[in-house]
Design an enzyme around this catalytic site. Structure first.
Site, PDB file in Angstrom:
ATOM      1  N   GLY A  69       0.816  -1.212   0.000  1.00  0.00           N
ATOM      2  CA  GLY A  69       0.000   0.000   0.000  1.00  0.00           C
ATOM      3  C   GLY A  69       0.852   1.265   0.000  1.00  0.00           C
ATOM      4  O   GLY A  69       0.402   2.333   0.419  1.00  0.00           O
ATOM      5  N   THR A  70       2.073   1.129  -0.506  1.00  0.00           N
ATOM      6  CA  THR A  70       3.012   2.258  -0.533  1.00  0.00           C
ATOM      7  C   THR A  70       2.426   3.453  -1.288  1.00  0.00           C
ATOM      8  O   THR A  70       2.526   4.601  -0.836  1.00  0.00           O
ATOM      9  CB  THR A  70       4.322   1.834  -1.244  1.00  0.00           C
ATOM     10  OG1 THR A  70       4.623   0.484  -0.908  1.00  0.00           O
ATOM     11  CG2 THR A  70       5.465   2.740  -0.887  1.00  0.00           C
ATOM     12  N   HIS A 130      12.237   0.560   0.415  1.00  0.00           N
ATOM     13  CA  HIS A 130      11.876  -0.818   0.784  1.00  0.00           C
ATOM     14  C   HIS A 130      13.017  -1.470   1.581  1.00  0.00           C
ATOM     15  O   HIS A 130      12.937  -2.630   1.952  1.00  0.00           O
ATOM     16  CB  HIS A 130      11.627  -1.678  -0.467  1.00  0.00           C
ATOM     17  CG  HIS A 130      10.476  -1.228  -1.318  1.00  0.00           C
ATOM     18  ND1 HIS A 130       9.256  -0.904  -0.788  1.00  0.00           N
ATOM     19  CD2 HIS A 130      10.357  -1.073  -2.661  1.00  0.00           C
ATOM     20  CE1 HIS A 130       8.432  -0.563  -1.777  1.00  0.00           C
ATOM     21  NE2 HIS A 130       9.079  -0.653  -2.910  1.00  0.00           N
ATOM     22  N   ARG A 290      -4.773  -2.210  -8.346  1.00  0.00           N
ATOM     23  CA  ARG A 290      -5.381  -3.431  -8.857  1.00  0.00           C
ATOM     24  C   ARG A 290      -6.784  -3.552  -8.275  1.00  0.00           C
ATOM     25  O   ARG A 290      -7.751  -3.162  -8.898  1.00  0.00           O
ATOM     26  CB  ARG A 290      -4.495  -4.647  -8.525  1.00  0.00           C
ATOM     27  CG  ARG A 290      -4.866  -5.928  -9.277  1.00  0.00           C
ATOM     28  CD  ARG A 290      -3.971  -7.078  -8.845  1.00  0.00           C
ATOM     29  NE  ARG A 290      -4.084  -7.376  -7.430  1.00  0.00           N
ATOM     30  CZ  ARG A 290      -4.936  -8.250  -6.898  1.00  0.00           C
ATOM     31  NH1 ARG A 290      -5.732  -8.930  -7.667  1.00  0.00           N
ATOM     32  NH2 ARG A 290      -4.980  -8.450  -5.588  1.00  0.00           N
TER      33      ARG A 290
HETATM   34  P1  A3P Z   1      -3.773  -5.179  -4.638  1.00  0.00           P
HETATM   35  O1  A3P Z   1      -2.859  -5.732  -5.670  1.00  0.00           O
HETATM   36  O2  A3P Z   1      -4.092  -6.163  -3.559  1.00  0.00           O
HETATM   37  O3  A3P Z   1      -4.998  -4.566  -5.206  1.00  0.00           O
HETATM   38  P2  A3P Z   1       2.147  -0.730  -3.450  1.00  0.00           P
HETATM   39  O4  A3P Z   1       1.622   0.653  -3.592  1.00  0.00           O
HETATM   40  O5  A3P Z   1       2.957  -0.916  -2.205  1.00  0.00           O
HETATM   41  O6  A3P Z   1       2.800  -1.205  -4.680  1.00  0.00           O
HETATM   42  O7  A3P Z   1       0.870  -1.653  -3.178  1.00  0.00           O
HETATM   43  C1  A3P Z   1      -0.077  -1.883  -4.193  1.00  0.00           C
HETATM   44  C2  A3P Z   1      -1.330  -2.398  -3.545  1.00  0.00           C
HETATM   45  O8  A3P Z   1      -2.027  -1.312  -2.907  1.00  0.00           O
HETATM   46  C3  A3P Z   1      -2.296  -2.965  -4.575  1.00  0.00           C
HETATM   47  O9  A3P Z   1      -3.006  -3.986  -3.896  1.00  0.00           O
HETATM   48  C4  A3P Z   1      -3.153  -1.754  -4.875  1.00  0.00           C
HETATM   49  O10 A3P Z   1      -4.387  -2.061  -5.472  1.00  0.00           O
HETATM   50  C5  A3P Z   1      -3.317  -1.169  -3.486  1.00  0.00           C
HETATM   51  N1  A3P Z   1      -3.680   0.257  -3.508  1.00  0.00           N
HETATM   52  C6  A3P Z   1      -3.200   1.225  -4.315  1.00  0.00           C
HETATM   53  N2  A3P Z   1      -3.779   2.401  -4.038  1.00  0.00           N
HETATM   54  C7  A3P Z   1      -4.647   2.178  -3.039  1.00  0.00           C
HETATM   55  C8  A3P Z   1      -5.566   3.023  -2.330  1.00  0.00           C
HETATM   56  N3  A3P Z   1      -5.681   4.299  -2.610  1.00  0.00           N
HETATM   57  N4  A3P Z   1      -6.308   2.460  -1.365  1.00  0.00           N
HETATM   58  C9  A3P Z   1      -6.199   1.149  -1.075  1.00  0.00           C
HETATM   59  N5  A3P Z   1      -5.367   0.300  -1.716  1.00  0.00           N
HETATM   60  C10 A3P Z   1      -4.591   0.812  -2.689  1.00  0.00           C
END
Ligand code: A3P
Length: 324
Positions: A69-70, A130, A290
């Protein structure tokens, strides 16, 4: 400065090229150094950061395992810290992908031919990484700056990563990595910045320590359940608490909405924009959005797989006080 940068980069490259390359739940392949795995190009940059980055006490560092959720946390932090600055095109979440707003330290240090312009960045600098806690540059720990750690249920983390990796493989004309193969590697700790348990435990223990940098330990699931409460906690921790008036005027709710999955993922920049990863790969910004739900692992993992990972978590976290 340029000379030092180039020399250190060369040393790091030499060291990394001597490390064995292993297949992991990752793309590209991983190497192992000082207790953690990184994609090969990211390891060079991690070493550069460790050797050259000089933290300021006012820095705010976001630390995560990839796919925790970065992107979301970057947006929330950026919107919170800049909520009273005048909107300008370069500091605007509506036109920039959150990764442009809060850069990864890795990306600032990965180019051996370019010294990053760290000194000209205004305080507080918002930066992300990370890198596991034990490998952070000393100056982060010693400067007393603030570190925000966001973790996620490892089963969801894994599923999210698996989808992400396969997007790259597909682009490269390679076959998808089967879920079972990826999962096995993940459980062996062979994932980006893994083993995941060491990453989580490292920041967890640091969050309990007094002195050094302070670490705020957050969870994706809690952010999802109660975003306003978590955002208030985040803002207080980074020294930008919301005033009574702001709270009464719904400023927190506005930020939560602005950074919500629906809103962010539907912005033009996140629908059609692209960014470069490891200087050679192109990522569509929409790959960072996603599903954004809790518990998607249930649609992918068998009960046996879930049990395997639960057992790992139970045994690794035992006695640490870190709840699974
Ligand atoms: P999923 O693949 O389970 O949907 P990161 O940003 O660390 O790469 O993590 C990506 C994950 O965070 C993905 O999870 C993505 O869909 C989710 N994500 C991105 N933006 C988000 C938001 N605003 N609220 C909640 N989840 C989010």
């Amino acid at each position: 400065e340029e000379e030092v940068h180039q020399r250190v980069h060369q040393q790091c490259r030499d060291l990394v090229s001597s490390l064995p390359v292993v297949e992991g739940c990752s793309y590209p392949d991983l190497c192992f150094h000082d207790g953690f795995f990184q994609p090969v190009p990211a390891m060079v940059a991690a070493m550069m950061v460790q050797k050259l980055f000089e933290a300021r006490p006012t820095d705010i560092i976001l630390a995560t395992l990839p796919k925790s959720g970065t992107t979301w946390l970057k947006a929330l932090l950026f919107a919170t810290v800049n909520r009273n600055s005048s909107p300008s095109s370069t500091r605007n979440l509506a036109t920039l992908n959150p990764h442009q707003c809060v850069p990864y330290l890795r990306e600032l240090y990965e180019d051996g031919a370019r010294v990053p312009e760290m000194d000209s960045m205004p305080s507080p600098r918002l930066l992300a990484t990370h890198i596991p806690f034990h490998f952070l540059p000393n100056s982060i720990v010693e400067s007393g700056c603030r570190v925000v750690y966001l973790c996620r249920n490892p089963k969801d983390n894994f599923v999210s990563m698996w989808h992400f990796i396969n997007k790259f493989r597909k682009k490269d004309g390679r076959e998808a990595l089967p879920l079972e193969v990826s999962f096995d590697r993940f459980c062996q700790g062979r994932s980006h910045s893994g083993p995941f348990w060491d990453h989580m435990l490292g920041y967890w223990k640091a969050s309990l320590q007094v002195g050094g940098c302070s670490v705020l330990f957050m969870r994706y699931e809690e952010l999802m359940k109660d975003p306003v409460v978590e955002l208030r906690r985040l803002a207080e921790f980074v020294g930008c608490p919301f005033t009574q008036e702001e709270q009464a005027n719904g400023v927190l709710e506005d930020i939560v909405e602005t950074c919500g999955f629906e809103r962010l993922s539907n912005l033009e920049v996140n629908k059609v924009g692209k960014r470069t990863l490891f200087r050679t790969m192109t990522v569509d910004n929409n790959s960072y959005f996603r599903r954004g739900v809790v518990g998607d692992w249930m649609n992918h993992l068998t009960p046996d797989m879930a049990q395997r990972i639960d057992k790992i978590i139970e045994s690794k976290f035992e006695g640490s006080g870190l709840a699974p």
